[in-house]
Design a protein around this motif. Structure first.
Motif, mmCIF file in Angstrom:
data_model
loop_
_atom_site.group_PDB
_atom_site.id
_atom_site.type_symbol
_atom_site.label_atom_id
_atom_site.label_comp_id
_atom_site.label_asym_id
_atom_site.label_seq_id
_atom_site.Cartn_x
_atom_site.Cartn_y
_atom_site.Cartn_z
ATOM 1 N N LEU A 294 0.825 -1.208 0.000
ATOM 2 C CA LEU A 294 0.000 0.000 0.000
ATOM 3 C C LEU A 294 0.862 1.263 0.000
ATOM 4 C CD1 LEU A 294 -2.851 -1.056 2.451
ATOM 5 C CD2 LEU A 294 -2.977 -0.817 -0.044
ATOM 6 N N ASN A 295 1.997 1.205 0.691
ATOM 7 C CA ASN A 295 2.918 2.346 0.666
ATOM 8 C C ASN A 295 3.428 2.596 -0.749
ATOM 9 O OD1 ASN A 295 2.642 2.655 3.445
ATOM 10 N ND2 ASN A 295 4.509 1.509 3.907
ATOM 11 N N GLU A 296 3.799 1.522 -1.444
ATOM 12 C CA GLU A 296 4.278 1.650 -2.829
ATOM 13 C C GLU A 296 3.176 2.173 -3.743
ATOM 14 O OE1 GLU A 296 7.273 1.530 -4.426
ATOM 15 O OE2 GLU A 296 7.979 1.495 -2.344
ATOM 16 N N LEU A 297 1.965 1.652 -3.560
ATOM 17 C CA LEU A 297 0.833 2.122 -4.353
ATOM 18 C C LEU A 297 0.620 3.616 -4.130
ATOM 19 C CD1 LEU A 297 -1.556 1.596 -6.228
ATOM 20 C CD2 LEU A 297 -2.853 0.850 -4.226
ATOM 21 N N ALA A 298 0.697 4.072 -2.877
ATOM 22 C CA ALA A 298 0.543 5.494 -2.572
ATOM 23 C C ALA A 298 1.637 6.317 -3.254
ATOM 24 C CB ALA A 298 0.558 5.712 -1.061
ATOM 25 N N LYS A 299 2.869 5.818 -3.243
ATOM 26 C CA LYS A 299 3.967 6.523 -3.909
ATOM 27 C C LYS A 299 3.710 6.640 -5.405
ATOM 28 C CE LYS A 299 7.488 5.128 -0.601
ATOM 29 N NZ LYS A 299 8.651 4.263 -0.356
ATOM 30 N N ASN A 300 3.195 5.558 -6.012
ATOM 31 C CA ASN A 300 2.891 5.582 -7.441
ATOM 32 C C ASN A 300 1.787 6.575 -7.761
ATOM 33 O OD1 ASN A 300 4.825 3.620 -7.936
ATOM 34 N ND2 ASN A 300 3.357 1.936 -7.869
ATOM 35 N N VAL A 301 0.746 6.594 -6.951
ATOM 36 C CA VAL A 301 -0.356 7.544 -7.155
ATOM 37 C C VAL A 301 0.162 8.974 -7.012
ATOM 38 C CG1 VAL A 301 -2.530 8.404 -6.178
ATOM 39 C CG2 VAL A 301 -2.209 5.950 -6.539
ATOM 40 N N ALA A 302 0.966 9.223 -5.995
ATOM 41 C CA ALA A 302 1.524 10.565 -5.784
ATOM 42 C C ALA A 302 2.367 10.986 -6.984
ATOM 43 C CB ALA A 302 2.348 10.597 -4.509
ATOM 44 N N SER A 303 3.168 10.055 -7.500
ATOM 45 C CA SER A 303 4.011 10.356 -8.653
ATOM 46 C C SER A 303 3.156 10.716 -9.870
ATOM 47 C CB SER A 303 4.902 9.156 -8.958
ATOM 48 O OG SER A 303 5.693 9.402 -10.084
ATOM 49 N N LYS A 304 2.105 9.928 -10.123
ATOM 50 C CA LYS A 304 1.197 10.206 -11.250
ATOM 51 C C LYS A 304 0.538 11.574 -11.119
ATOM 52 C CE LYS A 304 -0.569 5.635 -11.723
ATOM 53 N NZ LYS A 304 -1.784 4.823 -11.775
ATOM 54 N N LYS A 305 0.213 11.960 -9.887
ATOM 55 C CA LYS A 305 -0.473 13.215 -9.644
ATOM 56 C C LYS A 305 0.493 14.394 -9.486
ATOM 57 C CE LYS A 305 -4.600 12.553 -7.132
ATOM 58 N NZ LYS A 305 -5.354 13.014 -8.208
ATOM 59 N N GLY A 306 1.801 14.115 -9.550
ATOM 60 C CA GLY A 306 2.787 15.171 -9.383
ATOM 61 C C GLY A 306 2.813 15.750 -7.977
ATOM 62 N N MET A 307 2.503 14.884 -7.006
ATOM 63 C CA MET A 307 2.428 15.325 -5.610
ATOM 64 C C MET A 307 3.660 14.883 -4.837
ATOM 65 S SD MET A 307 -1.515 14.250 -4.815
ATOM 66 C CE MET A 307 -1.487 14.877 -3.142
ATOM 67 N N SER A 308 3.997 15.658 -3.836
ATOM 68 C CA SER A 308 5.070 15.296 -2.922
ATOM 69 C C SER A 308 4.486 14.420 -1.819
ATOM 70 C CB SER A 308 5.663 16.566 -2.319
ATOM 71 O OG SER A 308 6.584 16.246 -1.314
ATOM 72 N N LEU A 309 5.092 13.274 -1.592
ATOM 73 C CA LEU A 309 4.633 12.359 -0.544
ATOM 74 C C LEU A 309 5.837 11.980 0.303
ATOM 75 C CD1 LEU A 309 2.078 10.767 0.368
ATOM 76 C CD2 LEU A 309 2.917 8.889 -1.029
ATOM 77 N N ASN A 310 5.782 12.294 1.570
ATOM 78 C CA ASN A 310 6.875 11.957 2.482
ATOM 79 C C ASN A 310 6.495 10.722 3.277
ATOM 80 O OD1 ASN A 310 8.414 14.328 1.844
ATOM 81 N ND2 ASN A 310 6.952 15.483 3.056
ATOM 82 N N SER A 311 7.492 9.929 3.627
ATOM 83 C CA SER A 311 7.224 8.766 4.465
ATOM 84 C C SER A 311 8.118 8.849 5.691
ATOM 85 C CB SER A 311 7.477 7.466 3.698
ATOM 86 O OG SER A 311 8.826 7.389 3.299
ATOM 87 N N GLY A 312 7.687 8.189 6.744
ATOM 88 C CA GLY A 312 8.470 8.186 7.963
ATOM 89 C C GLY A 312 7.644 7.696 9.126
ATOM 90 N N ILE A 313 8.227 7.783 10.306
ATOM 91 C CA ILE A 313 7.537 7.359 11.518
ATOM 92 C C ILE A 313 6.597 8.455 11.978
ATOM 93 C CG2 ILE A 313 7.867 6.778 13.959
ATOM 94 C CD1 ILE A 313 10.559 5.516 13.110
#
Length: 125
Positions: A22-41
């Motif tokens: 799901l994290n990877e899917l979110a990264k892919n969606v963000a990339s398609k939408k040209g959005m910045s997505l940060n990950s972390g604790i």
């Protein structure tokens, strides 16, 4: 009083890992939408953090990138039931920094962006 480490909730883990797929899917969606997505604790607790000293303590103890008050309940239930999950957060302030903005507008805007984001994730599943 019982000598448990900070963040301990009986019967659960202190750290609950979100689902990599799901994290990877979110990264892919963000990339398609040209959005910045940060990950972390994300540290979750029962307090609104508005003090820099407390913020730095949480950052040091948990290596947290953000704090909030809702995500752990979702994570703990999902972990207990074996349900994959991820957490999507819109950060409204710096937990101790000046937070002068129109919160109602932020709430509406972030809800719209989040809903569209999740719908695109669901379509991609």
């Amino acid at each position: 009083a019982f000598g448990h480490p900070y963040g301990f909730v009986p019967g659960t883990s202190i750290f609950v890992k979100s689902d990599e797929g799901l994290n990877e899917l979110a990264k892919n969606v963000a990339s398609k939408k040209g959005m910045s997505l940060n990950s972390g604790i994300i540290a979750t607790g029962d307090q609104f953090i508005c003090d820099n000293e407390k913020k730095e303590w949480i950052k040091k103890i948990f290596n947290a990138s953000a704090t909030e008050m809702e995500g752990a309940s979702v994570a703990l239930v999902c972990e207990t039931l074996g349900v994959p999950f991820f957490i999507l957060r819109a950060i409204s302030d710096g937990a101790g920094n000046e937070a002068e903005f129109d919160f109602d507008k932020f709430l509406q805007d972030s809800a719209n962006v989040s809903a569209k984001f999740i719908l695109e994730m669901v379509e991609s599943l």
